[in-house]
Design an enzyme around this catalytic site. Structure first.
Site, PDB file in Angstrom:
ATOM      1  CG  HIS A 313     -11.129   7.467  -4.548  1.00  0.00           C
ATOM      2  ND1 HIS A 313     -12.350   6.976  -4.926  1.00  0.00           N
ATOM      3  CD2 HIS A 313     -11.332   8.746  -4.147  1.00  0.00           C
ATOM      4  CE1 HIS A 313     -13.262   7.918  -4.762  1.00  0.00           C
ATOM      5  NE2 HIS A 313     -12.678   9.001  -4.295  1.00  0.00           N
ATOM      6  CG  ASP A 370      -8.309  14.953  -0.576  1.00  0.00           C
ATOM      7  OD1 ASP A 370      -8.743  16.056  -0.919  1.00  0.00           O
ATOM      8  OD2 ASP A 370      -9.035  14.042  -0.151  1.00  0.00           O
TER       9      ASP A 370
HETATM   10  N1  ACO Z   1      -1.824   3.632   2.406  1.00  0.00           N
HETATM   11  C1  ACO Z   1      -1.440   2.340   2.551  1.00  0.00           C
HETATM   12  N2  ACO Z   1      -2.245   1.288   2.308  1.00  0.00           N
HETATM   13  C2  ACO Z   1      -3.489   1.550   1.903  1.00  0.00           C
HETATM   14  C3  ACO Z   1      -3.952   2.859   1.718  1.00  0.00           C
HETATM   15  C4  ACO Z   1      -3.056   3.921   1.977  1.00  0.00           C
HETATM   16  N3  ACO Z   1      -3.435   5.182   1.825  1.00  0.00           N
HETATM   17  N4  ACO Z   1      -5.239   2.819   1.294  1.00  0.00           N
HETATM   18  C5  ACO Z   1      -5.572   1.541   1.236  1.00  0.00           C
HETATM   19  N5  ACO Z   1      -4.515   0.744   1.595  1.00  0.00           N
HETATM   20  C6  ACO Z   1      -4.461  -0.709   1.589  1.00  0.00           C
HETATM   21  C7  ACO Z   1      -5.216  -1.318   2.765  1.00  0.00           C
HETATM   22  O1  ACO Z   1      -4.367  -1.494   3.865  1.00  0.00           O
HETATM   23  C8  ACO Z   1      -5.712  -2.599   2.159  1.00  0.00           C
HETATM   24  O2  ACO Z   1      -4.637  -3.505   2.109  1.00  0.00           O
HETATM   25  P1  ACO Z   1      -4.916  -5.121   2.260  1.00  0.00           P
HETATM   26  O3  ACO Z   1      -5.690  -5.489   1.028  1.00  0.00           O
HETATM   27  O4  ACO Z   1      -3.566  -5.715   2.339  1.00  0.00           O
HETATM   28  O5  ACO Z   1      -5.724  -5.283   3.535  1.00  0.00           O
HETATM   29  C9  ACO Z   1      -6.040  -2.240   0.715  1.00  0.00           C
HETATM   30  O6  ACO Z   1      -5.161  -1.145   0.407  1.00  0.00           O
HETATM   31  C10 ACO Z   1      -7.474  -1.808   0.501  1.00  0.00           C
HETATM   32  O7  ACO Z   1      -7.803  -0.857   1.503  1.00  0.00           O
HETATM   33  P2  ACO Z   1      -9.273  -0.432   1.882  1.00  0.00           P
HETATM   34  O8  ACO Z   1      -9.245   0.370   3.136  1.00  0.00           O
HETATM   35  O9  ACO Z   1     -10.178  -1.614   1.816  1.00  0.00           O
HETATM   36  O10 ACO Z   1      -9.596   0.510   0.647  1.00  0.00           O
HETATM   37  P3  ACO Z   1     -10.833   1.431   0.498  1.00  0.00           P
HETATM   38  O11 ACO Z   1     -10.994   1.535  -0.973  1.00  0.00           O
HETATM   39  O12 ACO Z   1     -11.995   0.984   1.306  1.00  0.00           O
HETATM   40  O13 ACO Z   1     -10.334   2.803   1.151  1.00  0.00           O
HETATM   41  C11 ACO Z   1      -9.578   5.019   1.366  1.00  0.00           C
HETATM   42  C12 ACO Z   1     -10.274   3.997   0.468  1.00  0.00           C
HETATM   43  C13 ACO Z   1     -10.365   5.219   2.678  1.00  0.00           C
HETATM   44  C14 ACO Z   1      -9.560   6.346   0.618  1.00  0.00           C
HETATM   45  C15 ACO Z   1      -8.141   4.532   1.687  1.00  0.00           C
HETATM   46  O14 ACO Z   1      -7.434   4.311   0.490  1.00  0.00           O
HETATM   47  C16 ACO Z   1      -7.370   5.510   2.579  1.00  0.00           C
HETATM   48  O15 ACO Z   1      -7.484   5.421   3.799  1.00  0.00           O
HETATM   49  N6  ACO Z   1      -6.579   6.435   1.959  1.00  0.00           N
HETATM   50  C17 ACO Z   1      -5.875   7.439   2.733  1.00  0.00           C
HETATM   51  C18 ACO Z   1      -6.820   8.590   3.101  1.00  0.00           C
HETATM   52  C19 ACO Z   1      -7.151   9.451   1.919  1.00  0.00           C
HETATM   53  O16 ACO Z   1      -6.307   9.870   1.137  1.00  0.00           O
HETATM   54  N7  ACO Z   1      -8.456   9.756   1.790  1.00  0.00           N
HETATM   55  C20 ACO Z   1      -8.979  10.650   0.736  1.00  0.00           C
HETATM   56  C21 ACO Z   1      -9.804   9.887  -0.230  1.00  0.00           C
HETATM   57  S1  ACO Z   1     -10.350  10.945  -1.531  1.00  0.00           S
HETATM   58  C22 ACO Z   1     -11.654  11.790  -0.861  1.00  0.00           C
HETATM   59  O17 ACO Z   1     -12.305  11.374   0.067  1.00  0.00           O
HETATM   60  C23 ACO Z   1     -11.992  13.066  -1.474  1.00  0.00           C
END
Ligand code: ACO
Length: 435
Positions: A313, A370
């Site tokens: 998140h 979610d």
């Molecule tokens: N699976 C695997 N790796 C992940 C995931 C994931 N779901 N989410 C983040 N990471 C990793 C990234 O690859 C990154 O790794 P790195 O540091 O080695 O490059 C690190 O964690 C940080 O990722 P960011 O994308 O910078 O994290 P951010 O906080 O910006 O993204 C987000 C948040 C978009 C929710 C992301 O975690 C994601 O894509 N999750 C899956 C989709 C999801 O479940 N969305 C619902 C969110 S809740 C809502 O909107 C109501």
């Protein structure tokens, strides 16, 4: 809240080359600090670059409080835990829209408004007929909500009548959502009924059919009503997230409330946002078809070939409190219903593996709302392509409240700048001279 509120507590200095800008430091009621950079460009020629607006706001808001480090969420000051445990969705919707919990009389009046405004104009039915059967219900919902502005153009702004505007939108969107599903299945629509509550009506409109009557008052279905009511509370608001910002972006142009909400629906649709609940179920189904190979998906996520849907998140770097509550609801539900579903076992295995894996621990990636809500909706029999629609139903009071708060500010149109990285001036070449 008015834009005349004085929040400034001092000045920050920012030196850019030979110029120093003095910028007001502002402080929120939770102690949170911000720097008002409105004059930065005038003082230094520079603007702020913030990829994804993750460290920027253009909003003062008093609706939801989020502390992502400690996993705290409050609506209008009330802990999400208390609201989910003790309140109903109609109370929370009223709280969002009006800023206070309703008295019994106010709650009953709000229910009466929801009932009174639950139908949609019969002419709108023609629109449903025009969509292909394969349409995603989110596409139908966004289009139909925009079209509401043609049928119900009056939007009151005063306190009493705004409650009616809000109830009308909340009630009609619920009806449109259920109709979208019926149309996508080629089934006759079921009309809302005055003696049923908001959630009862939704489930009845979804699952009642002429040849198989649905008893919404049965013990099992009342269990579904209760859990769905709580799930909607979990979704009701969440700060300046992507869809709320879309509502405000469109609202800031003084476009009408329906247009603004429709933009929010489109933004919520994406799998990185509200669409994640559908993506979670699709991911679990893929894992199941792949022989239940959870480890493969975890490894793919760690290799950056894949994102595990329902994990991580943007704000919560500890457990999302909504996920904790949703898990509580799921466990309670599964203990009361003898549902056997292989997807739940895969979900449990995935959760267990992720929570004990260093990759996810180091990045503070926990199951988000979610992950669990997708599974609960599935358990309730809500079709997979309707899961994000459920999120819309819950989030609507929050969007309405945020839109109204924005209107109260004396709106300034949202107009971000850019750092231009394209070519410099290029001489125009006539078509016949181009090679
Ligand atoms: N699976 C695997 N790796 C992940 C995931 C994931 N779901 N989410 C983040 N990471 C990793 C990234 O690859 C990154 O790794 P790195 O540091 O080695 O490059 C690190 O964690 C940080 O990722 P960011 O994308 O910078 O994290 P951010 O906080 O910006 O993204 C987000 C948040 C978009 C929710 C992301 O975690 C994601 O894509 N999750 C899956 C989709 C999801 O479940 N969305 C619902 C969110 S809740 C809502 O909107 C109501």
């Amino acid at each position: 809240m008015s834009n005349t509120i004085k929040l400034s507590i001092g000045k920050a200095k920012l030196q850019i080359n030979d110029k120093t800008a003095e910028l007001p430091i502002i402080q929120g009621s939770d102690g949170g600090l911000g720097v008002d950079i409105a004059t930065l460009r005038a003082q230094t020629g520079a603007i702020i670059y913030d990829n994804g607006f993750n460290n920027t706001t253009s909003t003062l808001s008093g609706i939801s409080y989020i502390n992502g480090e400690s996993g705290i969420l409050r609506y209008r000051g009330y802990a999400i835990e208390d609201l989910v445990h003790y309140a109903s969705y109609r109370e929370v919707a009223y709280l969002m829209v009006n800023g206070k919990l309703p008295t019994l009389k106010e709650a009953n009046q709000f229910s009466a408004y929801l009932t009174e405004h639950s139908m949609i104009d019969e002419d709108m039915h023609h629109f449903f007929a025009g969509f292909p059967r394969t349409s995603h219900p989110m596409a139908i919902l966004a289009a139909m909500v925009t079209s509401l502005s043609s049928f119900y153009p009056e939007i009151a702004h005063d306190d009493v009548n705004f409650t009616i505007t809000a109830a009308r939108l909340i009630s009609k969107v619920r009806t449109i959502a259920a109709f979208s599903y019926k149309k996508s299945r080629g089934l006759p629509v079921v009309y809302p009924q005055a003696h049923l509550s908001y959630v009862e009506n939704f489930l009845n409109m979804m699952f009642n059919t002429p040849n198989r009557p649905y008893n919404i008052k049965s013990e099992e279905n009342q269990l579904y009503v209760n859990i769905l009511d709580k799930l909607l509370i979990l979704h009701a608001d969440h700060g300046q997230n992507c869809s709320t910002t879309a509502v405000k972006l469109v609202g800031s142009t003084q476009a009408n409330l329906y247009a603004a909400v429709s933009a929010g629906i489109c933004a919520l649709w994406g799998p990185l946002h509200g669409g994640a609940n559908q993506a979670v179920i699709e991911m679990l189904e893929n894992i199941k078809e792949d022989g239940g190979n959870v480890e493969k998906y975890i490894e793919n996520a760690k290799n950056k070939d894949y994102r595990l849907m329902g994990f991580g998140h943007a704000l919560y770097k500890s457990y999302d409190p909504r996920a904790t509550l949703a898990k509580e609801l799921l466990d309670d539900f599964l203990s009361k219903c003898s549902i056997s579903e292989p997807l739940f076992e895969i979900a449990q295995e995935l959760e267990r593996r992720v929570l004990s894996d260093d990759y996810f621990i180091e990045r503070k990636l926990y199951p988000n709302i979610d992950f669990y809500t997708g599974i609960i909706y599935k358990a309730l029999g809500i079709p997979t392509n309707m899961l994000t629609v459920m999120f819309v139903l819950g989030r609507l009071p929050g969007w309405i409240a945020q839109w109204r708060e924005l209107m109260g500010y004396g709106i300034k149109i949202f107009r971000p700048r850019q750092i231009y990285i394209g070519p410099g001036a290029v001489e125009y070449v006539k078509m016949e001279d181009r090679v």
